[in-house]
Scaffold this active site. Structure first.
Site, PDB file in Angstrom:
ATOM      1  N   ASN A  96      56.955 -15.013  62.690  1.00 46.56           N
ATOM      2  CA  ASN A  96      56.748 -15.444  64.215  1.00 46.56           C
ATOM      3  C   ASN A  96      55.107 -15.508  64.642  1.00 46.56           C
ATOM      4  O   ASN A  96      54.535 -14.991  65.643  1.00 46.56           O
ATOM      5  CB  ASN A  96      57.280 -14.399  65.299  1.00 46.56           C
ATOM      6  CG  ASN A  96      56.907 -13.199  65.039  1.00 46.56           C
ATOM      7  OD1 ASN A  96      56.193 -12.713  64.150  1.00 46.56           O
ATOM      8  ND2 ASN A  96      56.865 -12.245  66.232  1.00 46.56           N
ATOM      9  N   ASN A 280      60.252  -3.371  71.588  1.00 45.05           N
ATOM     10  CA  ASN A 280      61.514  -4.279  71.128  1.00 45.05           C
ATOM     11  C   ASN A 280      62.108  -4.039  69.926  1.00 45.05           C
ATOM     12  O   ASN A 280      61.556  -4.621  68.946  1.00 45.05           O
ATOM     13  CB  ASN A 280      61.451  -5.536  71.802  1.00 45.05           C
ATOM     14  CG  ASN A 280      62.640  -6.465  71.692  1.00 45.05           C
ATOM     15  OD1 ASN A 280      63.674  -6.036  71.465  1.00 45.05           O
ATOM     16  ND2 ASN A 280      62.658  -7.999  71.707  1.00 45.05           N
ATOM     17  N   ASP A 307      56.909  -1.997  61.827  1.00 41.06           N
ATOM     18  CA  ASP A 307      56.977  -2.849  62.637  1.00 41.06           C
ATOM     19  C   ASP A 307      55.843  -3.118  63.495  1.00 41.06           C
ATOM     20  O   ASP A 307      55.509  -3.178  64.854  1.00 41.06           O
ATOM     21  CB  ASP A 307      58.113  -2.787  63.758  1.00 41.06           C
ATOM     22  CG  ASP A 307      58.289  -4.060  64.736  1.00 41.06           C
ATOM     23  OD1 ASP A 307      57.638  -5.127  64.456  1.00 41.06           O
ATOM     24  OD2 ASP A 307      59.067  -4.033  65.535  1.00 41.06           O
TER      25      ASP A 307
HETATM   26 ZN   LIG Z   1      61.736  -7.373  65.573  1.00 36.52          ZN
END
Ligand SMILES: [Zn+2]
Length: 427
Positions: A96, A280, A307
């Site tokens: 992303n 998230n 993450d």
């Molecule tokens: Zn994620």
């Protein structure tokens, strides 16, 4: 010719079922037989590893490096330094970015940039859908040829089950696992924190556990239907653990990973509206944390990762519901997992912890590493499991500071990180 011997450490190499105090030899960037050291004519470097664990270089398979496009949050260079400081020799970066990693030229750019600037191995993933928009499939065959190790739309989630099914079928054809950020957009809506007591009390929009579980269930059905592996990223809820446990017991190709913040914290932490607790999927309740610990202990959740999600101060220092989701994690995750899983809750031993950071991700992503076998790249992490230290975000290598763990006292830390036989970080 270069040669190094790491003396007197406790060598833990789960891939070879090895756990013994022994010297480890490195010749020309690869793990070598000890006899090869004796035959060396040139000078031999010595590293004293007394009272330390000598582990295969740790792998973090869920990292956001933010390049291309968001170099003010993190760069491939600074993210790799943060990884080395955390004990990681290989990091897997998420797609992303801007442009998104949904095409071979962006993958080539990331690989070139990593070869130039990164002190650890950087391995890219490719997007499932064009622009991670969930509408059209990305060119999966070309991404595989460009060298991605998995497909994911992480940060986003493909909502169209038929599109996801085709992605899994193509992924199977090219031999890539699919990783999924499990979030049902209709159920989650504009939720920013776990839907429960604290969201109600604080009047913040709730992100219900069912919003994760619905997609975990979808992935189990598609893994069965396509007979291919789907890995659920950052699992947080008791219901997800139950679903994955049941499916794995039937032999379904499904797996899950856990991030340290989801076991270190609960949604109670959000009561001061500090945006460093906005993540998230969100921090959940105590029963969810207990289920994650149980899932780690019984093998339902087989991979640990950070993450790592850097954001600049000006982006996080806004109203809670307007701040971006995510925290950095590379420099605290080993300490948090050692402290919580091995020392405090005693859910797994250190051998299993190392296995979850090496053998398990290497197997899933078919990486060349995660072991200290003779001939393997000399990616090695030296760990002091009993070192007590205090987290100081001002000393971080990451370009960002968005961590809720500043000031935490932890037990266990990497003290030296070696990539291809070279020390890239030392405490
Ligand atoms: Zn994620």
């Amino acid at each position: 010719m270069s040669a190094t011997v790491i003396r007197n450490g406790r060598v833990i190499d789960p891939a070879n079922k090895r756990d013994e105090v022994v010297d480890l030899a490195v010749v020309d960037g690869r793990i070598a037989e000890r006899s090869q050291i004796r035959d060396q004519k040139s000078e031999i470097d010595e590293i004293d590893a007394t009272n330390l664990i000598v582990a295969p270089g740790l792998i973090d398979m869920h990292v956001h490096l933010r390049e291309p496009g968001f170099g003010h949050k993190e760069t491939i260079e600074s993210g790799a330094r943060a990884a080395a400081a955390g004990g990681f020799t290989t990091i897997v970066c998420m797609p992303n970015t801007s442009p998104g990693a949904d095409n071979p030229s962006t993958i080539a750019w990331i690989r070139d940039r990593a070869a130039e600037a990164a002190c650890v191995n950087v391995v890219p993933t490719g997007a499932i859908s064009v622009g991670l928009a969930g509408e059209d499939l990305a060119p999966i065959g070309s991404l595989a040829k460009a060298g991605v190790v998995a497909l994911t739309d992480d940060g986003r989630c493909v909502q169209n089950h038929e599109l996801m099914r085709r992605a899994v079928e193509y992924a199977r054809m090219v031999g890539l696992p699919v990783l999924d950020h499990c979030q049902d957009y209709n159920l989650v809506g504009d939720g920013v924190v776990h839907e429960g007591y604290w969201s109600t009390l604080l009047g913040l929009p709730g992100w219900p556990s069912a919003g994760e579980e619905a997609i975990v269930m979808r992935n189990i059905l598609l893994a069965e239907c396509c007979d291919h592996h789907i890995h659920c990223q950052h699992v947080t809820s008791a219901g997800s653990v139950r679903l994955i446990h049941e499916a794995r017991s039937r032999g379904v190709k499904i797996s899950g990973e856990v991030c340290p913040h989801h076991i270190a914290l609960t949604d109670e932490a959000i009561q001061n509206f500090d945006t460093n607790y906005k993540i998230n999927p969100p921090l959940r309740s105590k029963p969810d944390v207990d289920a994650l610990l149980e899932g780690i202990a019984d093998g339902t959740l087989s991979i640990l990762c950070s993450d790592h999600a850097p954001h600049a101060g000006f982006e996080k220092e806004v109203e809670f519901d307007r701040a971006p989701f995510g925290i950095i994690g590379l420099e605290t995750e080993l300490g948090l997992f050692l402290d919580l899983l091995v020392h405090k809750h005693r859910r797994i031993d250190i051998v299993r912890l190392i296995e979850m950071f090496t053998v398990e991700p290497a197997k899933l992503l078919k990486l060349d590493g995660g072991t200290l076998s003779v001939g393997a790249p000399a990616d090695v992490t030296l760990i002091d499991p009993n070192l007590e230290w205090t987290v100081r975000i001002d000393n971080f290598q990451s370009a960002s500071r968005n961590s809720p763990f500043d000031g935490w006292k932890l037990k266990g830390r990497a003290v030296r990180t070696m990539v291809g036989g070279k020390t890239v970080w030392k405490l």
